[in-house]
Design a protein around this motif. Structure first.
Motif, mmCIF file in Angstrom:
data_model
loop_
_atom_site.group_PDB
_atom_site.id
_atom_site.type_symbol
_atom_site.label_atom_id
_atom_site.label_comp_id
_atom_site.label_asym_id
_atom_site.label_seq_id
_atom_site.Cartn_x
_atom_site.Cartn_y
_atom_site.Cartn_z
ATOM 1 N N LYS A 408 -16.040 -9.357 -0.989
ATOM 2 C CA LYS A 408 -14.930 -8.604 0.393
ATOM 3 C C LYS A 408 -13.461 -9.950 -0.110
ATOM 4 O O LYS A 408 -13.977 -11.096 0.000
ATOM 5 C CB LYS A 408 -15.294 -8.933 1.592
ATOM 6 N N TYR A 469 -15.036 3.969 -2.121
ATOM 7 C CA TYR A 469 -15.966 3.102 -1.323
ATOM 8 C C TYR A 469 -16.020 2.191 -2.358
ATOM 9 O O TYR A 469 -15.273 2.128 -3.417
ATOM 10 C CB TYR A 469 -17.715 3.583 -1.722
ATOM 11 N N TYR A 479 -19.317 -0.441 0.989
ATOM 12 C CA TYR A 479 -18.694 -0.180 2.256
ATOM 13 C C TYR A 479 -16.942 0.565 1.942
ATOM 14 O O TYR A 479 -16.930 0.675 0.883
ATOM 15 C CB TYR A 479 -18.054 -1.728 2.087
ATOM 16 N N TYR A 481 -13.924 1.095 1.547
ATOM 17 C CA TYR A 481 -12.758 0.379 1.704
ATOM 18 C C TYR A 481 -11.501 1.103 2.396
ATOM 19 O O TYR A 481 -10.478 0.479 3.170
ATOM 20 C CB TYR A 481 -11.953 -0.460 0.588
ATOM 21 N N ASP A 483 -9.997 4.805 4.227
ATOM 22 C CA ASP A 483 -10.237 6.036 4.570
ATOM 23 C C ASP A 483 -10.105 7.168 4.598
ATOM 24 O O ASP A 483 -8.968 7.271 3.290
ATOM 25 C CB ASP A 483 -10.751 5.986 6.294
ATOM 26 N N VAL A 489 -9.837 0.582 5.398
ATOM 27 C CA VAL A 489 -10.963 -0.744 6.653
ATOM 28 C C VAL A 489 -11.519 -1.114 6.041
ATOM 29 O O VAL A 489 -11.563 -1.275 4.980
ATOM 30 C CB VAL A 489 -11.615 0.862 7.721
ATOM 31 N N PHE A 490 -12.356 -1.645 6.629
ATOM 32 C CA PHE A 490 -13.858 -1.818 6.759
ATOM 33 C C PHE A 490 -15.058 -1.779 6.607
ATOM 34 O O PHE A 490 -15.465 -2.253 7.904
ATOM 35 C CB PHE A 490 -13.585 -3.884 6.348
ATOM 36 N N GLU A 491 -16.134 -0.717 6.449
ATOM 37 C CA GLU A 491 -16.727 -0.329 7.416
ATOM 38 C C GLU A 491 -18.374 -0.293 6.363
ATOM 39 O O GLU A 491 -17.900 0.019 5.203
ATOM 40 C CB GLU A 491 -16.251 0.844 7.968
ATOM 41 N N LYS A 492 -19.473 -0.514 7.188
ATOM 42 C CA LYS A 492 -20.534 -0.219 5.994
ATOM 43 C C LYS A 492 -20.889 1.488 6.239
ATOM 44 O O LYS A 492 -21.388 1.041 7.398
ATOM 45 C CB LYS A 492 -21.681 -1.267 6.642
ATOM 46 N N LEU A 493 -21.417 1.409 4.366
ATOM 47 C CA LEU A 493 -22.079 2.494 5.111
ATOM 48 C C LEU A 493 -23.552 2.533 4.824
ATOM 49 O O LEU A 493 -24.266 1.691 4.179
ATOM 50 C CB LEU A 493 -21.960 3.229 3.484
ATOM 51 N N GLU A 494 -24.102 3.278 6.114
ATOM 52 C CA GLU A 494 -25.674 3.166 6.514
ATOM 53 C C GLU A 494 -26.181 4.443 6.807
ATOM 54 O O GLU A 494 -25.937 6.006 6.842
ATOM 55 C CB GLU A 494 -25.340 2.778 8.236
#
Length: 498
Positions: A408, A469, A479, A481, A483, A489-494
């Protein structure tokens, strides 16, 4: 049970019966699993499996068995155990040295192993079977990555289009030249504090040649395989587990959505590459022509040492094609990107960053010269063709080595350096402005091109999200990176669904 197994192993080692065939199998079995554990994606074709079975398994068996049988003919029957004791490790390290680059002389090391083995064998020759047991035991540790790659769920559901784009009819059928200079970043990045590179002469050349330059274009993924898989599928795969490890090359040069759409419109397709990187595992080609024959690709190397002249091969191929209805995918590995692996100590990273940046920017200069020559030839011989210069990902300037990107970072410029890509298109006419205003990332490139060629704006209703991504090792996961709106951003893909 463990005690019984232990006793059987001891009985096997202490037995006077020689097993030259089993010795060869032990060496070959380990080596083959060792190779596939790190190179499954490069060697998953049947012909490669057969070759490596013969090379890694059959050759050691023949060498050990033949030598064992030949020694008595020279009245050296008493040295057969010595032969097995010495030749097993020599064969083993010979193959290992082929796969791993070492900082010392391999030939000298093999001679040393042979000499040491010979002296040790005088006293311990009967214990060559210990090597057999050890190699079969160590082979087990190579199995997990192979089994993971072999049994990873492979779904093609994600490649299905949300509309009938693959059956769309083009209103115009110019030749299309998709030029991919590996790792060429975008104009915005070249101006930032990391790159600080004046590329105005080349941008002026493109503008004067009728190109539309997209200044802040970026890729959706950070590697050639991941990025091109999405680009040629016109869909997101969200770094699905099987893509990079198994099926990326099959998607990129196989029967993908882009090629199916082109062939539906009677296009002839041509893949011309500088290096056979996308062809190493011998995928089933979806192209009508390729400048690299599979018989010319080595089995034991990754193809990086081979070079083909893209411009000369294009010239030859254009002589045999019509003035319309041809698609050319032209792959050039310049400027490339910074080195993949770490070279220096952590406290020397700043020195490495500067050196890698300088090398990368020199690559930009080289790419400019090559692109101007190529564009000049195409424009002269096919003035009505559509020319697309579209890089696959950024050059990673600002990192000490490109795999550092798997950890990261909060540095916005470094993230831009990973994903920023050159995109410049020489359209047929000004009408393209009605179709390309929302072209921001690579995954939507061909959907926009096909919408323009078919004059069907409805195809633009199904543009993919302009998200970038990254697959991180630390923290582990996939994640976002950048959008859909271009925000960092820093959002985990679930729980990504197909």
């Amino acid at each position: 049970m463990i005690e019984k197994l232990r006793q059987r192993i001891l009985d096997f080692i202490n037995s006077d019966k020689d097993t030259p065939v089993l010795a060869g199998l032990a060496v070959g079995f380990y080596l083959m699993l060792f190779y596939y554990s790190g190179n499954f994606a490069l060697a998953n074709s049947l012909i490669q499996f057969l070759f490596f079975t013969a090379y890694y398994v059959l050759v050691p068996v023949v060498v050990l068995y033949a030598g064992y049988k030949i020694l008595p003919l020279f009245k050296m029957e008493g040295y057969r155990k010595n032969y097995l004791f010495v030749v097993m490790p020599v064969l083993f390290f010979y193959y290992i040295f082929e796969l791993i680059a070492l900082p010392f002389t391999e030939k000298g090391t093999l001679v040393a192993i042979m000499l040491v083995g010979w002296f040790v064998s005088k006293k311990y020759r009967k214990y060559y079977k210990l090597f057999i047991v050890l190699l079969f035991f160590l082979s087990v540790f190579n199995l997990p990555p192979i089994l993971e790659a072999a049994f990873t769920k492979r779904s093609t559901q994600w490649q299905k289009q949300p509309d009938n784009i693959e059956q769309v009819t083009f209103k115009k059928k110019p030749n299309i030249y998709y030029i991919q200079p590996d790792g060429y970043t975008n104009p915005v990045n070249l101006k930032d504090s990391i790159h600080n590179f004046d590329n105005s002469n080349f941008w002026g050349y493109l503008n004067n040649s009728g190109f539309t330059v997209y200044p802040n274009q970026r890729s959706n993924y950070y590697s050639t395989l991941l990025s091109n898989s999405a680009t040629f599928s016109m869909k997101h795969h969200y770094c699905a587990g099987d893509i990079e490890e198994y099926s990326a090359r099959d998607i990129i040069v196989g029967e993908n959505a882009v090629l199916r759409t082109l062939k539906h419109n009677d296009y002839k397709t041509h893949f011309i590459t500088e290096k056979p990187y996308l062809l190493i595992n011998r995928p089933d080609l979806g192209y009508d022509f390729c400048n690299v024959a599979y018989c010319d690709i080595p089995f034991l190397k990754d193809g990086w040492s081979q070079n083909y002249d893209v411009i000369e091969d294009l010239k030859k191929q254009m002589q045999n094609t019509s003035q319309g209805g041809n698609f050319f995918f032209l792959e050039k590995f310049t400027p490339g990107h910074i080195s993949v692996y770490k070279k220096l100590l952590d406290n020397e990273f700043e020195k490495e960053i500067d050196a890698e940046r300088a090398t990368y920017l020199n690559g930009i200069k080289d790419a400019n010269v090559w692109l101007e020559e190529l564009i000049g030839y195409i424009t002269k011989n096919d003035p009505n063709g559509i020319i697309i210069i579209g890089a696959d990902h950024g050059g990673f300037a600002g990192f000490a080595y490109s795999l550092q990107s798997q950890y990261k970072t909060n540095n916005r410029l470094k993230k831009n350096s990973m994903f920023g890509t050159l995109l410049a298109i020489k359209w047929n006419d000004d009408n393209a402005k009605l179709f390309d205003k929302d072209l921001k990332t690579n995954v939507n490139l061909f959907r926009v091109v096909f919408s323009y060629l078919s004059q069907d704006k409805a195809l633009l209703n199904n543009l993919q999200e302009d998200v970038s991504y990254v697959h991180l090792k630390e923290p582990q996961g996939i994640y976002i990176y950048i959008d859909d709106e271009g925000k960092h951003v820093f959002e985990k893909l679930e729980n990504v669904q197909d």
